[in-house]
Every structure is written in structure tokens, then in C-alpha cells.
Design a protein around this motif. Structure first.
Motif, PDB file in Angstrom:
ATOM      1  N   LEU A   1      24.412 -13.213 -17.772  1.00 46.64           N
ATOM      2  CA  LEU A   1      23.523 -12.181 -18.284  1.00 46.64           C
ATOM      3  C   LEU A   1      23.604 -10.933 -17.411  1.00 46.64           C
ATOM      4  O   LEU A   1      23.798 -11.018 -16.194  1.00 46.64           O
ATOM      5  N   THR A   2      23.480  -9.781 -18.047  1.00 45.62           N
ATOM      6  CA  THR A   2      23.495  -8.532 -17.298  1.00 45.62           C
ATOM      7  C   THR A   2      22.205  -8.393 -16.493  1.00 45.62           C
ATOM      8  O   THR A   2      21.221  -9.139 -16.707  1.00 45.62           O
ATOM      9  N   GLU A   3      22.171  -7.410 -15.602  1.00 49.85           N
ATOM     10  CA  GLU A   3      20.978  -7.184 -14.795  1.00 49.85           C
ATOM     11  C   GLU A   3      19.775  -6.859 -15.681  1.00 49.85           C
ATOM     12  O   GLU A   3      18.669  -7.350 -15.447  1.00 49.85           O
ATOM     13  N   ARG A   4      20.007  -6.037 -16.715  1.00 47.40           N
ATOM     14  CA  ARG A   4      18.905  -5.689 -17.618  1.00 47.40           C
ATOM     15  C   ARG A   4      18.443  -6.916 -18.408  1.00 47.40           C
ATOM     16  O   ARG A   4      17.235  -7.129 -18.592  1.00 47.40           O
ATOM     17  N   GLU A   5      19.388  -7.728 -18.852  1.00 46.55           N
ATOM     18  CA  GLU A   5      19.017  -8.943 -19.581  1.00 46.55           C
ATOM     19  C   GLU A   5      18.231  -9.901 -18.688  1.00 46.55           C
ATOM     20  O   GLU A   5      17.283 -10.553 -19.141  1.00 46.55           O
TER      21      GLU A   5
END
Length: 364
Positions: A306-310
């Protein structure tokens, strides 16, 4: 010297004055002042005393009428422990199974002879010789506490007579009603604040509530565990000290909240919210969320790519935030938040929030 007749019941106007008290800050004007005049007392005090979650005694709201206002701080800091009139009430806080009289009376002339320290250090400097007091024990939904109103005469004054004490005792039901309502109003405010935090944070959260003196007024087991308090080394909790330093270093009168995370001695996310009770007194709600759970979720987010924002979206979901709340906190539109959530579901291979958290925490 005193014109009040104590052979008849208290007047309707006096009852009306007492019963019109609607907040703790009003006890002085609605209860203490009129009864000082009626009883021929020279001073009066209201004290709220409670048992903290750590097992010790603390004082909440208090007010004073008289010529020695400095006596209240001195009494609360040290001399309440030596007060033979209040000792039954304080013993009750430690063991509520003990009987507690509603009326407390005493003359200190003998105490001056028997306890020179209490007499010379407190009674004589503040000219307190005789006391009549009403004490109300309460178990609200929030905490166990005592409310006490006490009236004093000087050392050289005559003691309160049996007729005066009997007249004062007739006011017991009115005093009991007012003081209990005031305590219940405060408990409702604090309980509603906790309930709102629980709704936002989900099931896995801890809390502590501090009053304006940064005394812990209430807490659950999870909050005390996360902050490392409640054990034998309660005073040495570094996280508790950090929270108090943050509160002392900011404008606590303002609303809003501050959130921070600590990894020592274990990962804990902490949110501090300032709020006021119905009568305007300042309190602080400290919410702790997920020590071990937060760490596990962070690791799982990295595992699933998962990305940092996710990952930030997931942390809000774990805290029980709805789509609107998490989007607002992250400064993104509701549609963008929903798009992130769909992407997260796809990467983790789930179709709901419950499945998402279960998969991330490896709960099957």
C-alpha cells in the motif's frame, strides 16, 4: 448577636435560593453566602472530593466565603488529613462500605490541646474554632465522590447550638438534591465526551480524563495500560509525563485536539482533546489507540504494497473513522477517499472494512 430563629423551619426564600443553584461555580452565592448569614458563621467552604483511578484522593471544584480565602489551599494541600471532623468522609472514599454520617460537627478547642501541630499551624492562623458541615457521598456513572459544604466560627465564638445544628439538618434534602444534580451534570458531560471518543475510535481504544489540575479523574484499563500508569511505578511513566508537558506548554483554554505517536516503550497513538464541562470548567480527554494493533497494521500495509496515503487511510479506518471523517482529516475529497479505499480493497483482496482489518491483523 444573630437574629435567625432556629425554632422554625428554614424560610421558603432560603430554599428557593439554594435550589436555584445550577452550576458548581454558583455554590458560593446560592448556598454558602445565605447560610453564613443565617447561621452566624464567619466563613464557609464547598469542597468536591473524589477517589482517583489510582486509588488516592483528590479535590475537584471548591469555593469559599469568608475573611481567610488562603485557608482553602492550605487545607487541601496538607491539613485535610488531620481534620477530625472530615476524617469519616475521607475514610469512606477509601472504603465505601463504611457508614458515613450526613452531618459533621466539631469544636476544636480540645484539638488545640491534643494536636499542637494542627492547632498552631492551621486552626489558630486561620481562626477556625467550630464547624458544622453537610457531606453527600455519591456514586455517579463517572466516579465515586463526596460533596461537602462546611460552616465555621472563630476560636473565641460560641459553638453552634443544638437548635442551630437541627435547623441546618432540615436543609439536608435540599442540599442533597442540588449537590447531586451538579455532580450528575458534570458526569453526563464527561461521559458524553468519552462516548463520542469511543464512537470515533472504535472498540480498541483507551482513555484518561484529566481535570484542570492535570489530575486523572477517570480512565479505563486500556488507557492506563497504554500510558504505563496504575502499577507500582505510576509516577515514573514517561508517556504520562510527556502528555502533561504538552498540556502545560500549550494554551489549554482553546478547543481542538492534538495527535502524536510514540514508540517507547511500545507503539501508541495518543490524541489529546480539550473540552469544558457544563459549568465551564476545563478538562482534557486523552485517547490512546491500538499500541500493538497499530504496529501490526503498519507492517501489513507494507506487506501488501500500500502507498503511504493508502496506509494513512487504513490507519483512520482502524480508528473507526467513516469515509467523510477520514477524508476531512487527510484534506482530500470524499470521492478521492473512496477511490483510495477501493484500491486498498483490491490490493488486499477484500470487500469490506471488517475483512480489511481482519486480513491486515491476520485474524481468520
Amino acid at each position: 448577636m444573630w437574629k435567625q430563629s432556629f425554632t422554625s423551619a428554614p424560610s421558603a426564600s432560603l430554599y428557593e435560593k439554594i435550589l436555584s443553584c445550577e452550576e458548581l461555580d454558583g455554590v458560593g452565592g446560592h448556598i454558602l453566602e445565605p447560610l453564613v448569614d443565617a447561621l452566624g458563621a464567619t466563613s464557609a467552604v464547598f469542597i468536591q472530593m473524589f477517589a482517583s483511578p489510582l486509588g488516592d484522593r483528590h479535590f475537584g471544584a471548591h469555593s469559599y466565603v469568608g475573611h481567610k480565602p488562603g485557608s482553602v489551599g492550605v487545607y487541601l494541600d496538607e491539613f485535610h488529613r488531620l481534620d477530625p471532623v472530615m476524617r469519616p468522609a475521607m475514610d469512606w472514599l477509601e472504603d465505601p462500605r463504611r457508614p458515613l454520617p450526613n452531618m459533621l460537627t466539631g469544636s476544636f478547642k480540645r484539638i488545640l490541646e491534643q494536636n499542637s501541630y494542627y492547632g498552631s499551624s492551621f486552626l489558630q492562623p486561620f481562626d477556625v474554632g467550630h464547624v458544622v458541615a453537610f457531606v453527600l457521598p455519591m456514586n455517579t456513572a463517572f466516579e465515586t465522590q463526596l460533596a461537602c459544604v462546611g460552616f465555621h466560627r472563630r476560636l473565641d465564638d460560641p459553638a453552634f447550638s443544638a437548635e442551630q445544628i437541627g435547623w441546618f439538618e432540615r436543609l439536608g434534602p435540599a442540599l442533597r438534591s442540588v449537590l447531586y444534580v451538579l455532580a450528575a451534570k458534570e458526569a453526563i458531560t464527561l461521559s458524553e465526551t468519552i462516548a463520542m471518543a469511543a464512537k470515533e475510535a472504535g472498540n480498541d481504544f483507551g482513555f484518561l480524563i484529566f481535570d484542570e489540575d492535570l489530575v486523572i479523574r477517570n480512565a479505563n484499563a486500556r488507557g492506563m495500560e497504554d500510558l504505563g500508569v496504575g502499577g507500582p511505578d505510576v509516577r515514573g511513566s514517561s508517556l504520562l509525563g510527556e502528555i502533561k508537558q504538552r498540556l502545560l506548554g500549550c494554551d489549554r483554554s482553546k478547543g481542538g485536539s492534538v495527535t502524536f505517536r510514540t514508540d517507547a516503550p511500545k507503539p501508541v497513538e495518543v490524541e489529546i482533546r480539550n473540552f469544558r464541562s457544563t459549568d465551564g470548567r476545563l478538562f482534557h480527554l486523552v485517547v490512546t489507540n491500538g499500541s500493538g494493533k497499530l504496529h501490526a497494521i503498519d507492517d501489513a500495509c507494507r506487506k501488501f504494497g500500500l502507498t503511504e496515503r493508502e496506509a494513512e487511510v487504513v490507519s483512520r479506518i482502524a480508528a473507526g473513522k467513516c469515509n467523510a471523517s477520514l477524508s476531512r482529516e487527510l484534506g482530500i475529497s470524499l470521492r478521492t477517499g473512496e477511490n483510495h479505499l477501493r484500491s486498498i480493497y483490491r490490493k488486499v483482496g477484500v470487500g469490506s472494512r471488517t475483512q480489511l482489518l481482519s486480513r491486515l491483523l491476520q485474524i481468520h
